[in-house]
Design a protein around this motif. Structure first.
Motif, PDB file in Angstrom:
ATOM      1  N   ARG A   1       1.022  -1.097   0.132  1.00 62.80           N
ATOM      2  CA  ARG A   1       0.091   0.065  -0.149  1.00 62.80           C
ATOM      3  C   ARG A   1       0.604   1.183   0.237  1.00 62.80           C
ATOM      4  O   ARG A   1       0.259   2.216  -0.827  1.00 62.80           O
ATOM      5  CB  ARG A   1      -0.381  -0.048   1.189  1.00 62.80           C
TER       6      ARG A   1
ATOM      7  N   ILE B   1      32.833  43.118 -10.352  1.00 64.17           N
ATOM      8  CA  ILE B   1      31.839  43.344  -9.132  1.00 64.17           C
ATOM      9  C   ILE B   1      30.764  44.567 -10.172  1.00 64.17           C
ATOM     10  O   ILE B   1      29.727  43.900  -9.746  1.00 64.17           O
ATOM     11  CB  ILE B   1      32.435  43.449  -7.766  1.00 64.17           C
TER      12      ILE B   1
ATOM     13  N   ARG C   1      27.666  46.184 -10.623  1.00 58.26           N
ATOM     14  CA  ARG C   1      26.771  46.397 -11.078  1.00 58.26           C
ATOM     15  C   ARG C   1      26.154  47.002 -12.260  1.00 58.26           C
ATOM     16  O   ARG C   1      25.704  47.771 -12.277  1.00 58.26           O
ATOM     17  CB  ARG C   1      25.611  46.100 -10.217  1.00 58.26           C
TER      18      ARG C   1
ATOM     19  N   PRO D   1      24.019  39.107 -15.402  1.00 61.43           N
ATOM     20  CA  PRO D   1      24.351  40.470 -15.134  1.00 61.43           C
ATOM     21  C   PRO D   1      26.079  40.687 -15.839  1.00 61.43           C
ATOM     22  O   PRO D   1      26.533  41.591 -15.986  1.00 61.43           O
ATOM     23  CB  PRO D   1      25.265  40.197 -13.673  1.00 61.43           C
TER      24      PRO D   1
ATOM     25  N   MET E   1      10.073  10.770  -8.053  1.00 54.63           N
ATOM     26  CA  MET E   1       9.716  11.966  -6.561  1.00 54.63           C
ATOM     27  C   MET E   1       9.422  10.471  -5.456  1.00 54.63           C
ATOM     28  O   MET E   1       9.266  10.398  -4.421  1.00 54.63           O
ATOM     29  CB  MET E   1       9.392  13.339  -6.671  1.00 54.63           C
TER      30      MET E   1
ATOM     31  N   VAL F   1      11.509   8.462  -3.907  1.00 52.29           N
ATOM     32  CA  VAL F   1      12.249   8.393  -2.875  1.00 52.29           C
ATOM     33  C   VAL F   1      10.954   8.312  -1.970  1.00 52.29           C
ATOM     34  O   VAL F   1      11.728   8.173  -0.743  1.00 52.29           O
ATOM     35  CB  VAL F   1      12.451   9.982  -3.278  1.00 52.29           C
ATOM     36  N   MET F   2      10.285   9.032  -1.372  1.00 53.93           N
ATOM     37  CA  MET F   2       9.029   8.940  -0.374  1.00 53.93           C
ATOM     38  C   MET F   2       8.808   7.672  -0.186  1.00 53.93           C
ATOM     39  O   MET F   2       9.273   7.475   0.944  1.00 53.93           O
ATOM     40  CB  MET F   2       8.010   9.868  -1.954  1.00 53.93           C
TER      41      MET F   2
ATOM     42  N   VAL G   1      11.722   6.728   1.830  1.00 48.34           N
ATOM     43  CA  VAL G   1      12.218   6.974   2.842  1.00 48.34           C
ATOM     44  C   VAL G   1      10.484   6.304   3.787  1.00 48.34           C
ATOM     45  O   VAL G   1      11.623   6.145   5.161  1.00 48.34           O
ATOM     46  CB  VAL G   1      11.511   8.382   2.913  1.00 48.34           C
TER      47      VAL G   1
ATOM     48  N   LEU H   1      11.545   2.362   4.982  1.00 49.92           N
ATOM     49  CA  LEU H   1      12.445   2.545   5.397  1.00 49.92           C
ATOM     50  C   LEU H   1      12.371   2.997   6.936  1.00 49.92           C
ATOM     51  O   LEU H   1      12.340   2.336   8.158  1.00 49.92           O
ATOM     52  CB  LEU H   1      13.745   3.397   5.059  1.00 49.92           C
ATOM     53  N   THR H   2      11.796   4.267   6.679  1.00 54.59           N
ATOM     54  CA  THR H   2      11.083   4.318   8.978  1.00 54.59           C
ATOM     55  C   THR H   2       9.908   3.081   8.463  1.00 54.59           C
ATOM     56  O   THR H   2      10.187   3.017  10.429  1.00 54.59           O
ATOM     57  CB  THR H   2      10.100   5.763   8.483  1.00 54.59           C
ATOM     58  N   VAL H   3       8.884   2.804   8.255  1.00 51.63           N
ATOM     59  CA  VAL H   3       8.294   1.743   8.463  1.00 51.63           C
ATOM     60  C   VAL H   3       8.571   0.634   9.348  1.00 51.63           C
ATOM     61  O   VAL H   3       8.545   0.456  10.064  1.00 51.63           O
ATOM     62  CB  VAL H   3       7.113   1.802   7.855  1.00 51.63           C
ATOM     63  N   ALA H   4       9.819   0.121   8.197  1.00 57.66           N
ATOM     64  CA  ALA H   4      10.357  -0.326   8.892  1.00 57.66           C
ATOM     65  C   ALA H   4      11.193  -0.521  10.045  1.00 57.66           C
ATOM     66  O   ALA H   4      11.374  -1.799  11.152  1.00 57.66           O
ATOM     67  CB  ALA H   4      12.087  -0.902   7.677  1.00 57.66           C
ATOM     68  N   ALA H   5      11.814   0.928  10.512  1.00 55.35           N
ATOM     69  CA  ALA H   5      12.398   0.919  11.662  1.00 55.35           C
ATOM     70  C   ALA H   5      11.899   0.973  12.977  1.00 55.35           C
ATOM     71  O   ALA H   5      12.150   0.335  13.442  1.00 55.35           O
ATOM     72  CB  ALA H   5      12.870   2.383  11.889  1.00 55.35           C
TER      73      ALA H   5
END
Lengths: 367, 265
Positions: free
Chosen positions: A11, A64, A66, A134, A347, A350-351, A354, A357-361
């Motif tokens: 899930r 330098i 401007r 610039p 993304m 990656v989410m 993360v 891994l958090t849930v596993a920890a």
């Protein structure tokens, strides 16, 4: 369900990768409207300006400084409410961006209900961008719109208005400069006229043109008379010693007296206590003459500085030079559909990493 | 026998972990600050001394009439340095002194890191908060312009510190030299971290470079929150979030790897 691999049934994976990617695919694949980008480039130039401070020179040497503050003025103007309101009046850009050819997220006001001008201003700042390079001080103006024509038209109008602004600034600066110089000339002129009038007035009143030059002739007269007087007195002295009874003697004495009286009269005309003497007139005359001379010089210098100001104003003109005219995009460059879908997918991965891994920890903790 | 739902199991595990971290936190507080000396108060005294010192220095040099309120500027800079530096440094040496605790099955290596990270982040936050209040009360610091921006900046910086703490912490378990190298790097990183300058002061080409550093973006946002329109801040919240997200993944992976590695011994 059983046939599906485990990572699909997960899930976490579903919520962090599958659903976002599917949504992105739906949006970018079918809903998102084409966005056309019209680009133009310009540079705001002013003729070489001298750097006055030594620090400025050092900074300039180090690269330098401007450079081109004037380009910032144009940038600020293009992104201002003023420019937006002008475009709204001329082209009705607010309704152009609200038309349904934009998708429900991309068009104004998007998911918001607030369709005020203030809210549109925020939208405007997203679709119009000015980038300043610039080092070369070249400005790039990009306009995003849902049709190519609109993008080009808005870009063109913005460029025109920016040019008008530069011209307005020029005119204002010139007028200020020249008006000041002209005022100076007018003042000097009035003074010169007044001084000339005062001098003429004095001449008429006192019946004198130039007391010092006029005094030359009476002085020569006096010298002559004195010579004659000395001659006469010598004669008188001779006769008194040699022929006391010479009948000429009384005549000569009379002549000497007359000469003395004449000398006195003439010298009183030149310098004397009398008001009519040329010397007493000379002081006042000198003052007036000096005043006139001074006023004339002032006038001359004011005239030359007016000329200078005119030249300077011509020289300090700002120029908005077009490098490339607003382009007419023949294809929509945005949204970058595949790239954005891919970004959402990555993304999501990656989410998912993360989160899992958090849930596993957390799960490592058991009774 | 009724099957235990996975959600219930997860909540149960979470509860255990919270208890473990709570216990570790209490232990850390005592070992970190001790009961002798002024202990916990060092948390405020240290940055306060620094800020006052800088203030004295600037006043002596006659530079205190600059555009920015120098006290607030120094305080925000030092507080943000304190946040990331302490958090990361403290995780460099988190495992070794707690090695004995690892015999308990429910004390996992991530708990050691998390408890230290929580302690350092809250310590730095409280110190920043209390010093701000004290300086505000004495009039040395004005009222902040936008509290939400300050909170967001602080949160992003704390998040970045957490990522880096996990990475540096687990790497230093694998190799002791990492801890030493990190100390050097952190000193080198100090002037670049954005704590003591504003991006707007730099030339344009340096601005672009320096904005790649996440902490610079955070301090810029923090100062915009403090000073409002007095400063022209350059930052991108999206960029920082992205970097934080991307750094969190290797952080968690490394911690997991270190956990397996230690258990294998």
């Amino acid at each position: 369900m059983k046939t599906l691999p485990k990572w699909i049934r997960d899930r976490l994976f579903l919520f962090s990768v599958v659903i976002p990617t599917a949504l992105a695919f739906l949006y970018y694949g079918f809903i998102a409207a084409d966005v056309y980008i019209s680009e133009s480039r310009f540079v705001v130039r002013s003729p070489e300006r001298q750097t006055t401070s030594p620090l400025g020179l050092i900074l300039k040497g180090a690269g330098i400084s401007r450079a081109q503050d004037d380009a910032f003025v144009v940038q600020d103007y293009i992104l201002s409410r003023d420019a937006m309101l002008t475009l709204e009046k001329e082209l009705g850009i607010k309704s152009a961006y609200s038309r349904p050819n934009g998708d429900f997220l991309g068009r104004f006001p998007g998911l918001d209900w607030d369709d005020s001008l203030e809210n549109f201003y925020r939208y405007y700042q997203k679709v119009v961008a000015v980038q300043l390079d610039p080092s070369s001080s070249i400005a790039t103006l990009t306009v995003r719109a849902f049709t190519a024509e609109e993008a080009q038209k808005i870009n063109q109008r913005l460029l025109d208005h920016a040019e008008e602004l530069v011209n307005r600034l020029n005119k204002r600066a010139q007028e200020d400069m020249i008006r000041f110089a002209e005022n100076e000339v007018a003042k000097a002129e009035a003074k010169a006229r007044q001084a000339a009038l005062a001098l003429a007035d004095y001449r008429n009143r006192e019946n004198v043109i130039n007391p010092e030059q006029q005094a030359v002739i009476p002085l020569q007269q006096i010298a002559k008379l004195q010579e004659e007087l000395i001659n006469t007195q010598t004669q008188i002295a001779q006769l008194e010693q040699l022929a006391r009874n010479n009948p000429q003697l009384p005549v000569l004495r009379k002549q000497a007296e007359m000469l003395k009286a004449e000398i006195e009269r003439v010298s009183a005309n030149i310098a004397g206590a009398v008001d009519k003497s040329l010397a007493s007139k000379s002081a006042e005359f000198q003052r007036l003459a000096l005043e006139k001379e001074f006023a004339d010089k002032m006038l001359a210098s004011a005239m030359s500085s007016l000329e200078l100001a005119r030249n300077e104003a011509q020289r300090q003109q700002l120029y908005l030079e077009h490098i490339s005219a607003p382009s007419f995009p023949d294809a929509a460059m945005e949204p970058r559909r595949v790239r954005n879908i891919l970004a959402v997918f990555l993304m999501g991965l990656v989410m998912w990493g993360v989160l899992s891994l958090t849930v596993a920890a957390v799960k490592e903790h058991v009774d | 026998m009724s099957a235990v739902l996975p959600e219930q199991k997860l909540v149960r595990s979470l509860r255990i972990q919270a208890r473990v971290i709570g216990a570790l936190l209490m232990r850390e507080i005592i070992t970190r600050y001790g009961r002798h000396n002024i202990g916990f108060l060092w948390l405020f005294v240290e940055p306060m001394m620094f800020t006052l010192g800088v203030l004295a220095l600037w006043t002596a040099l006659g530079l205190h009439k600059v555009v920015l309120p120098i006290v607030a500027f120094t305080l925000s800079g030092y507080a943000s340095v304190l946040l990331w530096r302490n958090t990361i440094n403290r995780c460099g040496n988190a495992v070794e002194p707690n090695r004995a605790l690892m015999h308990h099955r429910n004390v996992r290596i991530i708990d050691l890191y998390v408890s230290r990270i929580i302690l350092e982040i809250s310590g730095a936050s409280i110190s920043f908060l209390i010093l701000s209040v004290v300086f505000m009360a004495t009039g040395l610091v004005g009222m902040p312009d936008d509290l939400l921006k300050i909170l967001i900046a602080w949160f992003l910086l704390a998040w970045f510190s957490l990522d880096m703490a996990l990475i540096i912490g687990s790497l230093s378990v694998l190799s002791e030299s990492v801890d030493r190298i990190w100390h050097v790097v952190s000193y080198l990183f100090l002037p670049l971290s954005g704590a003591f300058f504003m991006v707007d002061w730099l030339p344009t080409y340096a601005q672009e470079l320096v904005l790649w550093i996440p902490t610079v973006n955070c301090t810029e946002l923090l100062r915009e929150g403090l000073f409002g329109n007095l400063v022209r801040a350059h930052y991108s919240v999206g960029y920082v979030v992205l970097v934080n997200m991307l750094l969190l993944l290797p952080g968690l992976l490394l911690v997991r790897y270190v956990g397996l590695h230690l258990e294998g011994e």
